[in-house]
Every structure is written in C-alpha cells, then in structure tokens.
Design a protein around this motif. Sequence first.
Motif, PDB file in Angstrom:
ATOM      1  N   UNK A 287      51.169 -57.908 -19.231  1.00 31.67           N
ATOM      2  CA  UNK A 287      52.395 -57.152 -19.494  1.00 31.67           C
ATOM      3  C   UNK A 287      52.675 -57.102 -20.996  1.00 31.67           C
ATOM      4  N   UNK A 288      52.500 -58.234 -21.677  1.00 34.81           N
ATOM      5  CA  UNK A 288      52.738 -58.272 -23.114  1.00 34.81           C
ATOM      6  C   UNK A 288      51.803 -57.318 -23.850  1.00 34.81           C
ATOM      7  N   UNK A 289      50.532 -57.313 -23.454  1.00 31.61           N
ATOM      8  CA  UNK A 289      49.552 -56.447 -24.108  1.00 31.61           C
ATOM      9  C   UNK A 289      49.923 -54.971 -23.925  1.00 31.61           C
ATOM     10  N   UNK A 290      50.271 -54.584 -22.700  1.00 30.10           N
ATOM     11  CA  UNK A 290      50.607 -53.181 -22.451  1.00 30.10           C
ATOM     12  C   UNK A 290      51.937 -52.798 -23.107  1.00 30.10           C
ATOM     13  N   UNK A 291      52.841 -53.744 -23.208  1.00 29.66           N
ATOM     14  CA  UNK A 291      54.111 -53.493 -23.889  1.00 29.66           C
ATOM     15  C   UNK A 291      53.860 -53.225 -25.373  1.00 29.66           C
ATOM     16  N   UNK A 292      52.988 -54.011 -25.979  1.00 30.91           N
ATOM     17  CA  UNK A 292      52.623 -53.795 -27.381  1.00 30.91           C
ATOM     18  C   UNK A 292      51.947 -52.439 -27.534  1.00 30.91           C
ATOM     19  N   UNK A 293      51.069 -52.112 -26.600  1.00 36.92           N
ATOM     20  CA  UNK A 293      50.353 -50.834 -26.641  1.00 36.92           C
ATOM     21  C   UNK A 293      51.336 -49.657 -26.610  1.00 36.92           C
ATOM     22  N   UNK A 294      52.313 -49.731 -25.727  1.00 36.25           N
ATOM     23  CA  UNK A 294      53.304 -48.651 -25.624  1.00 36.25           C
ATOM     24  C   UNK A 294      54.102 -48.538 -26.918  1.00 36.25           C
ATOM     25  N   UNK A 295      54.503 -49.671 -27.469  1.00 28.91           N
ATOM     26  CA  UNK A 295      55.250 -49.649 -28.738  1.00 28.91           C
ATOM     27  C   UNK A 295      54.429 -49.000 -29.842  1.00 28.91           C
ATOM     28  N   UNK A 296      53.144 -49.286 -29.869  1.00 26.05           N
ATOM     29  CA  UNK A 296      52.282 -48.671 -30.881  1.00 26.05           C
ATOM     30  C   UNK A 296      52.130 -47.171 -30.649  1.00 26.05           C
ATOM     31  N   UNK A 297      52.005 -46.752 -29.395  1.00 28.59           N
ATOM     32  CA  UNK A 297      51.898 -45.331 -29.078  1.00 28.59           C
ATOM     33  C   UNK A 297      53.130 -44.582 -29.538  1.00 28.59           C
ATOM     34  N   UNK A 298      54.273 -45.222 -29.466  1.00 31.67           N
ATOM     35  CA  UNK A 298      55.512 -44.585 -29.869  1.00 31.67           C
ATOM     36  C   UNK A 298      55.582 -44.378 -31.386  1.00 31.67           C
ATOM     37  N   UNK A 299      54.696 -45.036 -32.103  1.00 31.75           N
ATOM     38  CA  UNK A 299      54.716 -44.916 -33.574  1.00 31.75           C
ATOM     39  C   UNK A 299      53.839 -43.751 -34.062  1.00 31.75           C
TER      40      UNK A 299
END
Length: 271
Positions: free
Chosen positions: A258-270
Amino acid sequence: MAFFSIIIPTFNSASTISDSIKSILDQSFEDFEILIQDGCSTDNTLAIVKSFPDKRIICCSEKDSGVYDAMNKAIKRCEGNWLYFLGSDDTLRSNSVLKQVYEVLRFTNAKVVYGDVNIVGNNSHYRLNGNGLYRGETSINELFDENICHQAIFYNSTIFFEEQCLYDLKYPILADYMFNLSLAARLEFLYVPITIANYNVGGISSNISDTNFAEDKWEKIIVYFGTSLAKREFYQRKSLIRITGRSFIKKKEFGYAFKAFFIYVLLKLKM
C-alpha cells in the motif's frame, strides 16, 4: 579512548597490509587506534602486523563469516569517537588526511561524513568527478544508483553503540551499501572535498555480484524512505516503485505494498 578507530579486516593480506598500516602510522594526527580483524590468515599477515611496535595497533585473529562479519566483530571492540574502515590493500591518501578530517568532525553535527577516494586500478566502471576522483558529493537520488565508497566514509560511534547498528550479513558483498541507504533515510550526510584514500578496485565487491542485495534493494528503499520518495526529484523512480509494490503483494506484505502504490500515485500526480 581514541578519536578515530580505524578497522582493517584482513585475510592472507601479507602482500599489502604493511603499506596500509604505514599509511596510518605516518599520519600527522596521532589520536587513533588501529583494529586489525584477521580471519585466521595462513600466510605471513599476522607476523607483519606484529612487526609494528605500536601500542595503538590491536590485532585479533579468529574465524569469521566474511568481511562484514569481521567488521562487526571489530566494531564491538572499538573505543573511538569516529569509526573508519580501510581495506587491507588500500592506503590513506596523504599523511594529513586524519588531521584534515578531524578539523571537520570536531565542528559538525552530522553523523556520517564522507569525502573522495583515488581509484587504483581499472576505473572504467566508476563515475569520476572533475578531479578524476570517485565520486564527489552524492545526492540521495544518486545514492539509489551507486554507493559511496566505504573507504571515503567516517561514521560517528553513536550509530553503532547507541543505535546498535551493524552490517547485515545477508548481504555478503554490499552490506555497506545497504547500511548507507538505511542511514541516509534518517541522518545527515556531510560531504567534504578531501581525498581520503587510495582505493584498490581489485577487491571482492568489484568482481562479484550480491544477488540478495539486488533483490531487496528497492523494497528496503521504500521501507527506509517511505513517503519522502514522493518528492518531484524522484519522479523518474515511479515505475520501480510500482514494480516493488507488486513484489510486496507477492510476499503478502500488504502494508508495504500500500505504501509503495501510495507513493507511486503521489508521483504520478506531479506530472
């Protein structure tokens, strides 16, 4: 109590150990101890070490499970404020190195201080800085790709004795790299433009891969750094982070997934 504890792991190092020890004993700064941690050498290593009549040299010869096990054994006997690890085929760059580093360490709050090393041997696999040295100031992003040379780093003793950190023997070749990643996630690293040592690239880490490290590297990066990886500077890492999230799922480590995918989503938003 010494200011520096200098640890040299040895095993059948008769052809090089004398130069390593001399490069330390010739230092203008003299407040140090040298811990030779020998893995039961069968050549003349111990006789050479004992030929130096200096009480600052402490030699212990016993079986070990590799270089990092030897380092861990020596760490437990250190009395210095700062620890430094020198290969048995490496030498300090000049007789003023410890004095120069001392002048930095006595004023800094950083727990990890590093400089440069001069590469001895084939340097084609090493990123050199403008002065032909490996490797200059290293950002966190750069550390994810390549380690800081072990012979360039000084560690505050509190890391080992108060925080009880040691090298993880799961990684027989790159335990120091994993160690540095774990520290970089929570401690300040200070770079100083001092050439610390002549580093001989013929060592074991130059010739053998560490499969355990390769398999665990990005999982550990996510565990160590967490959501701090969601900064724009790490945007190009998003695919690796997503792949690592899938790896966590296969291992049923759903919290880290979950942490990894949460980080991934945050990066995609950038984007």
